[in-house]
Write a protein that holds these residues in place. Structure first.
Motif, PDB file in Angstrom:
ATOM      1  N   GLU A  76       0.848  -1.194   0.000  1.00  0.00           N
ATOM      2  CA  GLU A  76       0.000   0.000   0.000  1.00  0.00           C
ATOM      3  C   GLU A  76       0.875   1.232   0.000  1.00  0.00           C
ATOM      4  O   GLU A  76       1.919   1.235   0.655  1.00  0.00           O
ATOM      5  N   TRP A 112      -8.058   1.334  -4.655  1.00  0.00           N
ATOM      6  CA  TRP A 112      -7.728   2.493  -3.837  1.00  0.00           C
ATOM      7  C   TRP A 112      -8.894   2.795  -2.923  1.00  0.00           C
ATOM      8  O   TRP A 112     -10.013   2.332  -3.158  1.00  0.00           O
ATOM      9  N   LYS A 119      -5.520   9.406   0.292  1.00  0.00           N
ATOM     10  CA  LYS A 119      -5.958   8.114  -0.234  1.00  0.00           C
ATOM     11  C   LYS A 119      -4.858   7.088  -0.034  1.00  0.00           C
ATOM     12  O   LYS A 119      -3.708   7.425   0.232  1.00  0.00           O
ATOM     13  N   ILE A 121      -3.468   3.631  -2.198  1.00  0.00           N
ATOM     14  CA  ILE A 121      -3.544   2.731  -3.350  1.00  0.00           C
ATOM     15  C   ILE A 121      -2.866   1.442  -2.923  1.00  0.00           C
ATOM     16  O   ILE A 121      -1.769   1.462  -2.369  1.00  0.00           O
ATOM     17  N   ALA A 153      -2.182   8.118 -11.019  1.00  0.00           N
ATOM     18  CA  ALA A 153      -2.593   8.312  -9.635  1.00  0.00           C
ATOM     19  C   ALA A 153      -2.174   9.704  -9.220  1.00  0.00           C
ATOM     20  O   ALA A 153      -0.997  10.032  -9.248  1.00  0.00           O
TER      21      ALA A 153
END
Length: 154
Positions: A76, A112, A119, A121, A153
Motif C-alpha cells: 500500500e 484504492w 488516499k 492505493i 494516480a
C-alpha cells in the motif's frame, strides 16, 4: 511494516531497497518472480505518489512470516492527495503514464480507498507454486489489456 517517503524522486530507490531488505525472513527469495514483481510494484506506486502529489507518503508492506506457499503479499502507498486514480492513455512515444497499467497487469488485485484527508492505493500478489495464466512480465505472460490504457494516480 511501513516506510515514510519524502516527496523526492530519490526516495523511489530507497523504497525499493527497503522492500528488498524486508524479504529476508518472509520465505520469499530475492530472485524469485514474486520478489521481482513486488519490487516493480513498489517502484510504480511510490513513483506515482512522489511525482503526482509532491507530498510525503507512507509505504506499507505485509509479507508472510516464513515459507508459506499460498500466502498473499500486500503493498500500500498512502498519500495526502484525495484525488482518485484517473485512467489515461499513454501514447507510444510517451515517457510516462503506464504505472497503474503495470500494476493492473502484474497484481492479482488492486484498488484504492480514501484514507484520512488523502488516499491509499493498494495491490496484492498471491504466492502460489504455478504462475497464473495471462500474467505479465515477471510471471512470463502478458495481457493485451495492458497495451491500450494507462492510469495516473494523482
Amino acid at each position: 511494516m511501513q516506510l515514510e517517503v519524502r516527496p523526492d524522486p530519490a526516495e523511489v530507490g530507497r523504497a525499493r531497497r527497503w522492500a528488498r531488505s524486508r524479504l529476508a525472513g518472509s520465505g520469499i527469495e530475492a530472485d524469485e518472480p514474486l520478489a521481482e514483481t513486488l519490487i516493480l510494484l513498489v517502484s510504480e506506486l511510490v513513483t506515482n505518489a512522489v511525482v503526482h502529489t509532491g507530498c510525503p507518503a507512507v509505504l506499507r508492506l505485509s509479507l508472510p512470516a516464513g515459507a508459506v506457499e499460498s500466502a498473499t503479499v500486500r503493498l500500500e502507498v498512502a498519500d495526502t492527495s484525495s484525488r482518485a486514480p484517473v485512467p489515461r492513455c499513454a501514447g507510444g512515444d510517451a515517457t510516462g503514464g503506464r504505472g497503474l497499467a503495470l500494476v493492473d497487469c502484474l497484481a492479482d488485485r488492486w484498488g484504492w480507498r480514501p484514507e484520512g484527508s488523502g488516499k491509499s492505493i493498494w495491490c496484492e500478489l498471491d504466492r502460489c507454486s504455478q504462475p497464473r495464466e495471462g500474467a505479465a512480465v515477471a510471471y512470463g505472460g502478458g495481457r493485451s489489456a495492458c497495451e491500450d490504457f494507462a492510469f495516473e494516480a494523482v
